[in-house]
Design a protein around this motif. Structure first.
Motif, PDB file in Angstrom:
ATOM      1  N   ALA A 178      -1.856   9.979   5.632  1.00 53.36           N
ATOM      2  CA  ALA A 178      -1.471   9.707   4.242  1.00 53.36           C
ATOM      3  C   ALA A 178      -1.993  10.784   3.297  1.00 53.36           C
ATOM      4  O   ALA A 178      -1.307  11.170   2.340  1.00 53.36           O
ATOM      5  CB  ALA A 178      -2.000   8.337   3.822  1.00 53.36           C
ATOM      6  N   ILE A 179      -3.190  11.289   3.560  1.00 57.23           N
ATOM      7  CA  ILE A 179      -3.777  12.330   2.697  1.00 57.23           C
ATOM      8  C   ILE A 179      -2.945  13.600   2.731  1.00 57.23           C
ATOM      9  O   ILE A 179      -2.656  14.209   1.694  1.00 57.23           O
ATOM     10  CB  ILE A 179      -5.237  12.619   3.129  1.00 57.23           C
ATOM     11  CG1 ILE A 179      -6.135  11.429   2.780  1.00 57.23           C
ATOM     12  CG2 ILE A 179      -5.761  13.899   2.450  1.00 57.23           C
ATOM     13  CD1 ILE A 179      -7.526  11.535   3.388  1.00 57.23           C
ATOM     14  N   ILE A 180      -2.547  14.031   3.928  1.00 51.21           N
ATOM     15  CA  ILE A 180      -1.761  15.263   4.061  1.00 51.21           C
ATOM     16  C   ILE A 180      -0.410  15.102   3.363  1.00 51.21           C
ATOM     17  O   ILE A 180       0.051  16.020   2.663  1.00 51.21           O
ATOM     18  CB  ILE A 180      -1.556  15.627   5.546  1.00 51.21           C
ATOM     19  CG1 ILE A 180      -2.909  15.881   6.219  1.00 51.21           C
ATOM     20  CG2 ILE A 180      -0.664  16.859   5.672  1.00 51.21           C
ATOM     21  CD1 ILE A 180      -3.720  16.989   5.601  1.00 51.21           C
ATOM     22  N   ILE A 181       0.220  13.946   3.526  1.00 50.63           N
ATOM     23  CA  ILE A 181       1.497  13.702   2.844  1.00 50.63           C
ATOM     24  C   ILE A 181       1.305  13.766   1.334  1.00 50.63           C
ATOM     25  O   ILE A 181       2.107  14.382   0.607  1.00 50.63           O
ATOM     26  CB  ILE A 181       2.081  12.334   3.250  1.00 50.63           C
ATOM     27  CG1 ILE A 181       2.500  12.346   4.715  1.00 50.63           C
ATOM     28  CG2 ILE A 181       3.279  11.971   2.366  1.00 50.63           C
ATOM     29  CD1 ILE A 181       2.973  11.007   5.230  1.00 50.63           C
ATOM     30  N   THR A 182       0.231  13.141   0.845  1.00 54.10           N
ATOM     31  CA  THR A 182      -0.040  13.125  -0.594  1.00 54.10           C
ATOM     32  C   THR A 182      -0.233  14.524  -1.147  1.00 54.10           C
ATOM     33  O   THR A 182       0.362  14.891  -2.181  1.00 54.10           O
ATOM     34  CB  THR A 182      -1.281  12.267  -0.897  1.00 54.10           C
ATOM     35  OG1 THR A 182      -1.074  10.930  -0.424  1.00 54.10           O
ATOM     36  CG2 THR A 182      -1.571  12.244  -2.390  1.00 54.10           C
TER      37      THR A 182
END
Length: 220
Positions: A178-182
């Motif tokens: 989720a962090i990388i997508i964000t």
């Protein structure tokens, strides 16, 4: 299905559809759609395997991923145009999903083989962006991952985080996903870019100056 396979599945679907849509934009026939989609989905993994010492033939043991990619591309090919256009508006998001999933998958692959941090970082980056680079080259485009918003950096960030052991459990890996997508979506929205230096203008000015000097000499 373990977390490794989940990330492989997510990345395969996202990148296969991405390659199929690019092929249709370039007006390729259905064979071109399948070729470009498969290259996008599996090209980065093949390059990664070559660099970290995994036999390339392991690719043929991923039958369920091939079937998943073929199914996703077939659906994309027969979808109404308005649906594809709607997908195009969300392309950056789905591309971010594929980038994050494959970067994490590549990093996990390298750590399972007990490679050093540098190899984990490269494996994450190549798995995340390799297929997209090959796709753009085959489609006659400049690789967007090397000139557009920050892209490869987020794959490298995933590699560093996993290589240093910061994210290990399933919950932690999902959080990293989720962090990388964000971060990828933030870089798209705010148009974050890495420093660049263009020599095109300098070369053009130099050529014009040389032409002027030649004209002056001829006038003399």
């Amino acid at each position: 299905m373990d977390i490794f396979n989940v990330f492989s599945l997510i990345g395969t679907i996202a990148f296969a559809v991405s390659g199929a849509v690019v092929a249709m934009e370039e007006e390729y026939d259905i064979l071109g759609v399948y070729v470009l989609g498969l290259v996008t989905a599996f090209g980065g993994g093949v390059v990664r395997n070559l660099l970290i010492g995994v036999p390339v033939t392991t690719l043929w043991s991923q039958g369920y991923l091939f079937m998943t990619a073929l199914t996703a591309m077939t659906i994309a090919f027969i979808l109404p145009v308005r649906w594809i256009l709607r997908w195009r508006r969300s392309e950056a998001f789905f591309d971010a999903i594929g980038l994050s999933a494959f970067a994490i998958q590549g990093a996990l692959y390298a750590t399972k083989m007990e490679h050093p941090l540098s190899a984990v970082l490269v494996a994450a980056m190549l798995t995340g962006i390799g297929g997209g680079i090959i796709r753009d080259v085959l489609a006659g485009r400049k690789p967007l991952v090397l000139k557009d918003e920050i892209y490869a950096v987020w794959a490298m960030l995933a590699g560093v985080a996993i290589g240093l052991g910061w994210f290990k459990s399933t919950i932690e890996l999902l959080a990293l996903f989720a962090i990388i997508i964000t971060f990828r979506m933030l870089s798209v929205y705010y148009k974050w870019k890495l420093p660049r230096r263009s020599l095109r203008g300098a070369f053009a000015a130099s050529e014009k100056a040389a032409i002027r000097r030649m004209k002056v000499k001829k006038g003399e």
